[in-house]
Structure formats: structure tokens, C-alpha cells
Design a protein around this motif. Structure first.
Motif, mmCIF file in Angstrom:
data_model
loop_
_atom_site.group_PDB
_atom_site.id
_atom_site.type_symbol
_atom_site.label_atom_id
_atom_site.label_comp_id
_atom_site.label_asym_id
_atom_site.label_seq_id
_atom_site.Cartn_x
_atom_site.Cartn_y
_atom_site.Cartn_z
ATOM 1 N N ILE A 19 6.054 -5.226 7.220
ATOM 2 C CA ILE A 19 5.551 -5.359 5.846
ATOM 3 C C ILE A 19 4.068 -5.001 5.796
ATOM 4 C CG2 ILE A 19 5.002 -7.044 4.045
ATOM 5 C CD1 ILE A 19 7.720 -8.379 4.693
ATOM 6 N N VAL A 20 3.296 -5.498 6.749
ATOM 7 C CA VAL A 20 1.861 -5.186 6.784
ATOM 8 C C VAL A 20 1.657 -3.680 7.004
ATOM 9 C CG1 VAL A 20 -0.252 -5.496 8.149
ATOM 10 C CG2 VAL A 20 1.103 -7.484 7.479
ATOM 11 N N PHE A 21 2.432 -3.104 7.913
ATOM 12 C CA PHE A 21 2.335 -1.666 8.185
ATOM 13 C C PHE A 21 2.675 -0.858 6.931
ATOM 14 C CE2 PHE A 21 4.285 2.280 9.913
ATOM 15 C CZ PHE A 21 3.146 2.803 10.479
ATOM 16 N N PHE A 22 3.712 -1.266 6.208
ATOM 17 C CA PHE A 22 4.105 -0.556 4.991
ATOM 18 C C PHE A 22 3.021 -0.685 3.911
ATOM 19 C CE2 PHE A 22 6.344 -0.144 0.918
ATOM 20 C CZ PHE A 22 6.915 1.111 1.105
ATOM 21 N N VAL A 23 2.466 -1.861 3.740
ATOM 22 C CA VAL A 23 1.427 -2.063 2.722
ATOM 23 C C VAL A 23 0.185 -1.238 3.053
ATOM 24 C CG1 VAL A 23 -0.167 -3.773 1.749
ATOM 25 C CG2 VAL A 23 2.262 -4.315 1.969
ATOM 26 N N ILE A 24 -0.206 -1.225 4.314
ATOM 27 C CA ILE A 24 -1.368 -0.424 4.709
ATOM 28 C C ILE A 24 -1.095 1.057 4.459
ATOM 29 C CG2 ILE A 24 -2.714 0.376 6.695
ATOM 30 C CD1 ILE A 24 -2.533 -2.495 7.780
ATOM 31 N N GLY A 25 0.108 1.526 4.773
ATOM 32 C CA GLY A 25 0.457 2.926 4.546
ATOM 33 C C GLY A 25 0.472 3.295 3.078
ATOM 34 N N PHE A 113 2.939 10.773 0.418
ATOM 35 C CA PHE A 113 3.726 9.540 0.431
ATOM 36 C C PHE A 113 5.057 9.741 1.153
ATOM 37 C CE2 PHE A 113 6.976 6.729 -1.307
ATOM 38 C CZ PHE A 113 6.441 5.505 -0.924
ATOM 39 N N ILE A 114 5.730 10.847 0.874
ATOM 40 C CA ILE A 114 7.015 11.110 1.533
ATOM 41 C C ILE A 114 6.805 11.298 3.033
ATOM 42 C CG2 ILE A 114 8.916 12.762 1.696
ATOM 43 C CD1 ILE A 114 8.663 13.100 -1.344
ATOM 44 N N ASN A 115 5.717 11.937 3.416
ATOM 45 C CA ASN A 115 5.390 12.092 4.829
ATOM 46 C C ASN A 115 5.210 10.721 5.485
ATOM 47 O OD1 ASN A 115 4.702 13.239 7.248
ATOM 48 N ND2 ASN A 115 2.650 13.818 6.623
ATOM 49 N N PHE A 116 4.462 9.835 4.843
ATOM 50 C CA PHE A 116 4.303 8.481 5.378
ATOM 51 C C PHE A 116 5.640 7.761 5.432
ATOM 52 C CE2 PHE A 116 4.191 3.995 4.206
ATOM 53 C CZ PHE A 116 3.719 3.484 5.408
ATOM 54 N N PHE A 117 6.463 7.909 4.402
ATOM 55 C CA PHE A 117 7.737 7.212 4.356
ATOM 56 C C PHE A 117 8.659 7.675 5.491
ATOM 57 C CE2 PHE A 117 11.935 6.140 2.561
ATOM 58 C CZ PHE A 117 11.717 4.782 2.373
ATOM 59 N N TYR A 118 8.697 8.990 5.762
ATOM 60 C CA TYR A 118 9.462 9.498 6.907
ATOM 61 C C TYR A 118 8.952 8.863 8.206
ATOM 62 C CZ TYR A 118 11.931 13.332 4.514
ATOM 63 O OH TYR A 118 12.755 14.078 3.722
ATOM 64 N N PHE A 119 7.646 8.798 8.336
ATOM 65 C CA PHE A 119 7.052 8.202 9.527
ATOM 66 C C PHE A 119 7.422 6.728 9.639
ATOM 67 C CE2 PHE A 119 3.404 6.006 11.521
ATOM 68 C CZ PHE A 119 3.525 6.535 12.791
ATOM 69 N N PHE A 120 7.373 6.008 8.539
ATOM 70 C CA PHE A 120 7.706 4.586 8.540
ATOM 71 C C PHE A 120 9.161 4.371 8.957
ATOM 72 C CE2 PHE A 120 9.162 0.722 6.359
ATOM 73 C CZ PHE A 120 8.275 -0.188 6.914
ATOM 74 N N ILE A 121 10.054 5.161 8.408
ATOM 75 C CA ILE A 121 11.470 5.047 8.773
ATOM 76 C C ILE A 121 11.660 5.398 10.247
ATOM 77 C CG2 ILE A 121 13.775 6.018 8.352
ATOM 78 C CD1 ILE A 121 12.796 4.120 6.170
#
Length: 131
Positions: A19-25, A113-121
Motif C-alpha cells: 500500500i505504501v509503495f502504491f501510494v508513493i508511486g 501511470f500505466i508504466n508504473f502500474f505495470y511495474f507495480f504488478i
């Protein structure tokens, strides 16, 4: 400490970390800046998206989107590095077309944002592999 308490703490740490990683991203993806090859990726994404769109919907005319001239891309396609696949660029162009985004700033922010989301997944699945 018993086993159930240990598992509860482990799950809490896992969820809290992600959650913290996602919020920071989400808070920082706007600060990525624009790299030198982003325009090229955008142009190739437009080229291949319009080709596939035209193939499926029988649109014979390639349109000029924003300030990118597709005719120029087609003429210079042999000069461009063909080592980059359009696995990322093609779905992003579909999303841009789906939502009707025309503003270049919003387009690049969406790409970031999509680039970060791919990275997060991918980080999540990497954790699952390690686990």
C-alpha cells in the motif's frame, strides 16, 4: 509467539508495504519527466494502433493524431530502431483512443501511470515467485 500471530503480522507487513509503495508511486509518477524516446514510442504506438484499427474496422485512411505525422513515420520506419516491441505502446494507444485524450501532457502522464502500474504488478508477481 504462536504461528497464527506470526502469520497475521506477516500479512500486515505485506499489505502495508504494498500500500505504501502504491501510494508513493501514484504520488510521484507525474515527476518522471519526458525521456528522449517517448515521442518515438508514442509515434510507433500510433502507427501500429491505426494499422490494427484500420484492419479490424476497415478504415483505409491513417489519421494525423496530435502533432505526429504518421506518413513521416512510415517513410522513416526503416531508419528507426526496430528492436522495441509495441507490447506497451499498443495498449496505451488503445486506452488513449478509448478515453478520447487529445492533450499531450495528459497522454504522457497516462503513459507514465500505466508504466508504473505495470511495474507495480510485476513487483507483486515477483514477490509471489520468491514466496
Amino acid at each position: 509467539m504462536d504461528n497464527s500471530r506470526y502469520k497475521l503480522i506477516e500479512k500486515l507487513i505485506f499489505y502495508l508495504t504494498f500500500i505504501v509503495f502504491f501510494v508513493i508511486g501514484v504520488k510521484s509518477f507525474r515527476d518522471y519527466g519526458i525521456s528522449l524516446d517517448e515521442k518515438w514510442h508514442r509515434e510507433t504506438g500510433i502507427l501500429f494502433y491505426n494499422y490494427i484499427k484500420g484492419f479490424f474496422f476497415e478504415l483505409n485512411n491513417l489519421q494525423k493524431v496530435d502533432s505526429f505525422a504518421i506518413k513521416e513515420i512510415i517513410e522513416n520506419i526503416d531508419k528507426s530502431p526496430a528492436t522495441h516491441p509495441v507490447v506497451f505502446d499498443l495498449p496505451v494507444e488503445f486506452i488513449i483512443d478509448l478515453f478520447g485524450i487529445k492533450n499531450s501532457y495528459q497522454i504522457f502522464q497516462l503513459r507514465h501511470f500505466i508504466n508504473f502500474f505495470y511495474f507495480f504488478i510485476s513487483i507483486y508477481f515477483f514477490y509471489k515467485i520468491l514466496r
